[in-house]
Design an enzyme around this catalytic site. Structure first.
Site, short mmCIF file in Angstrom:
data_model
loop_
_atom_site.label_atom_id
_atom_site.label_comp_id
_atom_site.label_asym_id
_atom_site.label_seq_id
_atom_site.Cartn_x
_atom_site.Cartn_y
_atom_site.Cartn_z
N GLU A 173 0.84 -1.21 0.00
CA GLU A 173 0.00 0.00 0.00
C GLU A 173 0.87 1.25 0.00
O GLU A 173 1.82 1.36 0.79
CB GLU A 173 -0.91 -0.03 1.23
CG GLU A 173 -2.34 0.33 0.95
CD GLU A 173 -3.03 -0.65 0.01
OE1 GLU A 173 -3.12 -0.35 -1.20
OE2 GLU A 173 -3.49 -1.70 0.48
N SER A 178 -24.27 7.30 -17.53
CA SER A 178 -24.05 6.20 -16.60
C SER A 178 -25.41 5.68 -16.17
O SER A 178 -26.32 6.47 -15.86
CB SER A 178 -23.28 6.70 -15.38
OG SER A 178 -23.44 5.78 -14.31
N SER A 207 -13.54 1.68 -8.03
CA SER A 207 -14.63 1.86 -9.01
C SER A 207 -14.15 2.75 -10.15
O SER A 207 -14.55 2.58 -11.30
CB SER A 207 -15.85 2.48 -8.33
OG SER A 207 -15.52 3.71 -7.74
N GLU A 228 -6.66 9.51 -14.82
CA GLU A 228 -6.89 9.79 -13.41
C GLU A 228 -6.00 10.94 -12.92
O GLU A 228 -6.44 11.81 -12.19
CB GLU A 228 -6.66 8.53 -12.57
CG GLU A 228 -6.92 8.75 -11.09
CD GLU A 228 -7.60 7.59 -10.39
OE1 GLU A 228 -7.52 6.45 -10.88
OE2 GLU A 228 -8.21 7.82 -9.34
N ALA A 284 -15.61 3.04 -1.72
CA ALA A 284 -15.30 1.96 -0.79
C ALA A 284 -13.84 1.55 -0.86
O ALA A 284 -13.40 0.65 -0.15
CB ALA A 284 -16.19 0.75 -1.08
N GLY A 285 -13.07 2.19 -1.74
CA GLY A 285 -11.66 1.82 -1.87
C GLY A 285 -11.47 0.57 -2.71
O GLY A 285 -10.45 -0.12 -2.61
N ASP A 345 -4.15 0.49 -9.58
CA ASP A 345 -5.55 0.09 -9.79
C ASP A 345 -5.82 -0.17 -11.27
O ASP A 345 -6.49 -1.13 -11.64
CB ASP A 345 -6.51 1.17 -9.28
CG ASP A 345 -6.18 1.59 -7.86
OD1 ASP A 345 -5.52 0.81 -7.15
OD2 ASP A 345 -6.56 2.70 -7.47
C1 GLA Z 1 -5.22 4.17 -4.29
C2 GLA Z 1 -4.45 4.62 -5.50
C3 GLA Z 1 -3.34 3.63 -5.85
C4 GLA Z 1 -2.48 3.30 -4.63
C5 GLA Z 1 -3.36 2.98 -3.43
C6 GLA Z 1 -2.55 2.84 -2.17
O1 GLA Z 1 -5.92 3.00 -4.56
O2 GLA Z 1 -5.30 4.75 -6.62
O3 GLA Z 1 -2.57 4.15 -6.90
O4 GLA Z 1 -1.59 4.34 -4.35
O5 GLA Z 1 -4.33 3.98 -3.21
O6 GLA Z 1 -1.75 1.73 -2.24
#
Ligand code: GLA
Length: 377
Positions: A15, A58, A120, A153, A116-117, A165
């Site tokens: 992370e 959407s 999406s 992004e 939610a991490g 991601d």
């Molecule tokens: C988000 C970012 C990723 C990464 C994570 C943390 O998901 O989009 O690029 O930095 O946080 O690991």
């Protein structure tokens, strides 16, 4: 008409290492976004042929967004609703890079919970990029698609994220995690034999809202870059675990020291987890997951009470390891849990949340799934 699906993700470990040129080990989820692209005149809006518009909608949003193709710039991107920046941003960046992107209609339909991490946004932009690439026959290769989706992004949306991601949304493989070197962007699928190990990855969505734009994410990124500058290395990836103590001695800023300790030990944990998975020792990765959480909580300081309580509840209920997944400040926790204990572990999280006065969490098991793929239409 052309349709592509791209998934959300969980991150098993690694992370805030991606923007430090380090290592990550995410896996693609079964939930994701489907993007469908039409040439004008045959799509759902009935846009007249000869129109100069890109029209996007959407299924999850009330109103479509229509922009004129010509003369768009970065400031225009900030003027459209946030969800549509991921769609229009892909079209805009392609055009900005010299691709003739004709008037198009794009529809997106996602079942990744937003905020939610679970990425999406990566599911959204990757499904759009692949669908547009296929529809227009651009023939973008893996590297070009990755660069495009990450740049959308960073440049069109303005979130300073690190690329993990998008990489896993594009390249994930069913039954595997994706080991990524975020300097070279080389990736390798690593078997994640949950069924054969009698284990499940239980996801607890704490529903504590999680946002990147709030500045904390960017502050961590700037701190890491500043630490690398003071240490005289291109990125924190270049500090090895063996060099960590010496590097820490050279920094007098306590906050930067904590950031460096997290990133360097986290890279090392990713490599250890990959080694264990390569040896078929999934059950042994638990302590590394939990150590990653402690490092995010105590050194990088990106956790919130909801995720800390969920991790503790999972561990008390028999998880082999547990950690927050994703950018932090809320979002989801994952636990590596014996299949027989999944229900009890979920109940333990629910009880802990009720005791703490938090809202009901959402619990589900993650199925490592296929990355972006065409959908028959
Ligand atoms: C988000 C970012 C990723 C990464 C994570 C943390 O998901 O989009 O690029 O930095 O946080 O690991």
């Amino acid at each position: 008409m052309t349709s592509w699906f791209a998934p959300g993700r969980i991150n098993l470990i690694g992370e805030h290492t991606d923007y430090n040129d380090g290592f990550v080990l995410p896996c693609a989820l079964a939930v994701g976004c489907t993007a469908t692209v039409w040439s004008v005149g045959v799509g759902w809006t009935g846009t007249a042929e000869g129109s100069d518009a890109w029209t996007v909608r959407s299924v999850q949003q009330p109103d479509p967004v229509v922009v004129r193709r010509s003369g768009l710039d970065a400031a225009d991107m900030q003027g459209v609703p946030e969800w549509s920046r991921y769609v229009l941003g892909a079209l805009w960046l392609l055009a900005d890079r010299g691709v003739d992107v004709p008037p198009l209609e794009v529809e997106v339909d996602s079942d990744v919970p937003s905020g939610a991490g679970l990425s999406s946004s990566a599911a959204l932009v990757c499904s759009v990029a692949r669908a547009v690439d296929a529809h227009l026959g651009l023939g973008l290769d893996d590297d070009a698609l990755f660069a495009l989706t990450r740049d959308v992004e960073n440049d069109a949306v303005g979130a300073p994220t690190g690329g993990m991601d998008q990489l896993v949304s594009l390249r994930g493989e069913a039954g595997h995690a994706l080991f990524c070197d975020m300097r070279s962007h080389a990736t390798r699928s690593v078997p994640l034999d949950l069924g054969g190990s009698g284990l499940a990855v239980l996801v607890a969505d704490t529903r504590a809202p999680h946002r990147h734009s709030d500045g904390e994410y960017g502050a961590r990124r700037r701190g890491c870059e500043e630490a690398a500058r003071r240490l005289g290395v291109p990125a924190l990836r270049d500090v090895s675990a063996d060099d960590l103590d010496a590097a820490l001695e050279r920094l007098d800023d306590e906050e930067l020291r904590r950031y460096v300790r997290h990133v360097v030990t986290e890279d090392d944990r990713v490599l250890s987890v990959v080694r264990l998975l390569d040896e078929g020792r999934l059950a042994d990765v638990g302590p590394l997951l939990t150590a990653s959480h402690r490092s995010m909580r105590d050194d990088f300081r990106i956790t919130v009470p909801e995720v800390d309580i969920a991790v503790d509840a999972l561990l008390e209920a028999g998880a082999l390891g547990a950690r927050m997944t994703g950018g932090g400040f809320g979002g989801c926790v994952i636990g590596l849990v014996p299949v027989a204990s999944v229900d009890a572990a979920g109940d333990a999280v629910r009880r802990a949340f009720a005791d703490a006065g938090f809202g009901e969490p959402d619990l589900f098991t993650a199925e490592p799934s296929q990355g972006a793929h065409a959908v028959d239409g």
